[in-house]
Design a protein around this motif. Structure first.
Motif, PDB file in Angstrom:
ATOM      1  N   VAL A 200      -0.837  13.850 119.408  1.00 37.17           N
ATOM      2  CA  VAL A 200      -1.312  14.620 120.554  1.00 37.17           C
ATOM      3  C   VAL A 200      -2.822  14.457 120.678  1.00 37.17           C
ATOM      4  O   VAL A 200      -3.552  14.644 119.703  1.00 37.17           O
ATOM      5  CB  VAL A 200      -0.964  16.115 120.402  1.00 37.17           C
ATOM      6  CG1 VAL A 200      -1.372  16.886 121.643  1.00 37.17           C
ATOM      7  CG2 VAL A 200       0.521  16.276 120.126  1.00 37.17           C
ATOM      8  N   VAL A 201      -3.254  14.139 121.873  1.00 34.37           N
ATOM      9  CA  VAL A 201      -4.666  13.858 122.112  1.00 34.37           C
ATOM     10  C   VAL A 201      -5.122  14.620 123.339  1.00 34.37           C
ATOM     11  O   VAL A 201      -4.387  14.719 124.332  1.00 34.37           O
ATOM     12  CB  VAL A 201      -4.883  12.346 122.337  1.00 34.37           C
ATOM     13  CG1 VAL A 201      -6.336  12.049 122.693  1.00 34.37           C
ATOM     14  CG2 VAL A 201      -4.463  11.558 121.109  1.00 34.37           C
TER      15      VAL A 201
ATOM     16  N   GLN B  33      -6.115  11.029 109.597  1.00 37.38           N
ATOM     17  CA  GLN B  33      -7.436  10.425 109.765  1.00 37.38           C
ATOM     18  C   GLN B  33      -7.656  10.032 111.204  1.00 37.38           C
ATOM     19  O   GLN B  33      -6.711   9.744 111.943  1.00 37.38           O
ATOM     20  CB  GLN B  33      -7.561   9.203 108.862  1.00 37.38           C
ATOM     21  CG  GLN B  33      -7.614   9.568 107.383  1.00 37.38           C
ATOM     22  CD  GLN B  33      -8.091   8.428 106.524  1.00 37.38           C
ATOM     23  OE1 GLN B  33      -7.590   7.325 106.667  1.00 37.38           O
ATOM     24  NE2 GLN B  33      -9.019   8.692 105.639  1.00 37.38           N
ATOM     25  N   LEU B  34      -8.937  10.013 111.563  1.00 37.90           N
ATOM     26  CA  LEU B  34      -9.340   9.643 112.915  1.00 37.90           C
ATOM     27  C   LEU B  34     -10.291   8.465 112.828  1.00 37.90           C
ATOM     28  O   LEU B  34     -11.242   8.480 112.047  1.00 37.90           O
ATOM     29  CB  LEU B  34     -10.042  10.832 113.588  1.00 37.90           C
ATOM     30  CG  LEU B  34     -10.810  10.561 114.884  1.00 37.90           C
ATOM     31  CD1 LEU B  34      -9.878  10.103 115.994  1.00 37.90           C
ATOM     32  CD2 LEU B  34     -11.578  11.811 115.304  1.00 37.90           C
TER      33      LEU B  34
ATOM     34  N   VAL C 254      -6.317  17.037 113.416  1.00 40.78           N
ATOM     35  CA  VAL C 254      -6.992  15.864 112.858  1.00 40.78           C
ATOM     36  C   VAL C 254      -8.478  16.022 113.098  1.00 40.78           C
ATOM     37  O   VAL C 254      -8.919  16.121 114.243  1.00 40.78           O
ATOM     38  CB  VAL C 254      -6.486  14.562 113.511  1.00 40.78           C
ATOM     39  CG1 VAL C 254      -7.109  13.350 112.819  1.00 40.78           C
ATOM     40  CG2 VAL C 254      -4.976  14.485 113.486  1.00 40.78           C
ATOM     41  N   TYR C 255      -9.229  16.033 112.020  1.00 41.51           N
ATOM     42  CA  TYR C 255     -10.670  16.228 112.130  1.00 41.51           C
ATOM     43  C   TYR C 255     -11.393  14.903 111.909  1.00 41.51           C
ATOM     44  O   TYR C 255     -10.871  13.989 111.279  1.00 41.51           O
ATOM     45  CB  TYR C 255     -11.140  17.276 111.110  1.00 41.51           C
ATOM     46  CG  TYR C 255     -10.433  18.590 111.257  1.00 41.51           C
ATOM     47  CD1 TYR C 255      -9.689  19.129 110.209  1.00 41.51           C
ATOM     48  CD2 TYR C 255     -10.472  19.297 112.455  1.00 41.51           C
ATOM     49  CE1 TYR C 255      -9.028  20.334 110.341  1.00 41.51           C
ATOM     50  CE2 TYR C 255      -9.809  20.499 112.605  1.00 41.51           C
ATOM     51  CZ  TYR C 255      -9.085  21.012 111.548  1.00 41.51           C
ATOM     52  OH  TYR C 255      -8.419  22.196 111.695  1.00 41.51           O
ATOM     53  N   SER C 256     -12.609  14.847 112.399  1.00 39.43           N
ATOM     54  CA  SER C 256     -13.380  13.600 112.330  1.00 39.43           C
ATOM     55  C   SER C 256     -13.531  13.102 110.904  1.00 39.43           C
ATOM     56  O   SER C 256     -13.521  11.896 110.643  1.00 39.43           O
ATOM     57  CB  SER C 256     -14.768  13.806 112.936  1.00 39.43           C
ATOM     58  OG  SER C 256     -14.673  14.110 114.295  1.00 39.43           O
ATOM     59  N   SER C 257     -13.653  14.033 109.973  1.00 42.31           N
ATOM     60  CA  SER C 257     -13.876  13.653 108.581  1.00 42.31           C
ATOM     61  C   SER C 257     -12.574  13.358 107.853  1.00 42.31           C
ATOM     62  O   SER C 257     -12.589  13.024 106.668  1.00 42.31           O
ATOM     63  CB  SER C 257     -14.609  14.787 107.867  1.00 42.31           C
ATOM     64  OG  SER C 257     -13.903  16.002 108.032  1.00 42.31           O
TER      65      SER C 257
ATOM     66  N   PHE D  11      -7.410  16.255 118.417  1.00 43.92           N
ATOM     67  CA  PHE D  11      -6.294  15.405 117.991  1.00 43.92           C
ATOM     68  C   PHE D  11      -5.383  16.204 117.072  1.00 43.92           C
ATOM     69  O   PHE D  11      -5.864  16.986 116.234  1.00 43.92           O
ATOM     70  CB  PHE D  11      -6.818  14.171 117.237  1.00 43.92           C
ATOM     71  CG  PHE D  11      -7.882  13.410 117.989  1.00 43.92           C
ATOM     72  CD1 PHE D  11      -9.218  13.749 117.849  1.00 43.92           C
ATOM     73  CD2 PHE D  11      -7.536  12.374 118.834  1.00 43.92           C
ATOM     74  CE1 PHE D  11     -10.204  13.069 118.540  1.00 43.92           C
ATOM     75  CE2 PHE D  11      -8.508  11.683 119.536  1.00 43.92           C
ATOM     76  CZ  PHE D  11      -9.852  12.031 119.394  1.00 43.92           C
ATOM     77  N   PHE D  12      -4.091  16.010 117.245  1.00 39.46           N
ATOM     78  CA  PHE D  12      -3.128  16.751 116.435  1.00 39.46           C
ATOM     79  C   PHE D  12      -1.950  15.852 116.106  1.00 39.46           C
ATOM     80  O   PHE D  12      -1.637  14.915 116.850  1.00 39.46           O
ATOM     81  CB  PHE D  12      -2.579  17.968 117.223  1.00 39.46           C
ATOM     82  CG  PHE D  12      -3.640  18.880 117.787  1.00 39.46           C
ATOM     83  CD1 PHE D  12      -4.136  18.662 119.058  1.00 39.46           C
ATOM     84  CD2 PHE D  12      -4.106  19.960 117.063  1.00 39.46           C
ATOM     85  CE1 PHE D  12      -5.102  19.499 119.599  1.00 39.46           C
ATOM     86  CE2 PHE D  12      -5.070  20.809 117.595  1.00 39.46           C
ATOM     87  CZ  PHE D  12      -5.568  20.581 118.865  1.00 39.46           C
TER      88      PHE D  12
END
Lengths: 112, 111
Positions: free
Chosen positions: B89-90, B63-64, B50-53, B33-34
């Protein structure tokens, strides 16, 4: 090269003529995307190449549009019998698999 | 449902305000994710991954939320220079091979 290179940067063509747009991706990038963007609008996906896999052509708006990627590197987007509604900025991007995509500066196509 | 969906805006906010954008995605198997930023008449450029944490870069926080399948971008203390279109972006296919871009959310920061 240092980044994604697109040529020409600007193209004016007469309605009914064919045009070719070129994209030189970043060396080693396996994925290559073509998008178009009309003034004030979002990105419209056209086509996606990934390595030697069959390209995802699901975004091509009509059979007047085609694209090739030779040797896993340079790509050419061809628009046949151009129409005025084809006028837009055509953006190319490349990436390694799950990493960020880098865009070229685009080709601004104007059909008169 | 669209693969990647964003509110197109525009979001008009005063300088100094905090603004948040959400983006929903349809494929629960998505891995990457971006957020990208696109200035007027320019090409999109990466703003942040975008990171899980969750992750933060200065005034920007991403955030995710996997359970609800959305990502968010928070901009604190907005500057005039933040005015741009923000693209979500995914990795739609879930195989980390094809990135799908949302159509973008336009932000206008005013005095």
């Amino acid at each position: 090269g240092a980044g994604v290179s697109q040529s020409p940067s600007n193209k004016v063509t007469e309605k009914g003529k064919d045009v070719e747009l070129r994209c030189d991706p970043i060396s080693g990038h396996t994925a290559l995307y073509w998008y178009r963007q009309s003034l004030g609008q979002g990105l419209e996906f056209l086509i996606y190449f990934q390595g030697n896999s069959a390209p995802d052509k699901s975004g091509l708006p009509s059979d007047r549009f085609s694209a090739e990627r030779t040797g896993g590197s340079v790509s050419t987007l061809t628009i046949q019998r151009t129409q005025q509604e084809d006028s837009a900025v055509y953006l190319c991007a490349s990436s390694l698999r799950e990493e960020e995509a880098f865009f070229g500066q685009g080709t601004r196509l104007t059909v008169v | 449902r669209k693969e990647v969906e964003q509110d197109p805006g525009p979001f008009n906010v005063p300088e100094g305000a905090t603004v948040a954008f959400n983006c929903t995605y349809s494929n629960s198997a998505s891995q990457s994710f971006f957020w990208y930023r696109q200035d007027c008449r320019k090409e999109p450029k990466l703003l942040m991954s975008v990171y899980s944490s969750g992750n933060e870069d200065g005034r920007f926080t991403a955030q995710l939320n996997r359970a609800s399948q959305y990502i968010s971008l928070l901009i604190r203390d907005s500057k005039l220079s933040d005015s741009a279109t923000y693209l979500c972006v995914v990795d739609y296919t879930g195989t980390a091979s094809k990135l799908t871009f949302g159509t973008g959310t336009r932000l206008q920061v005013t005095l």
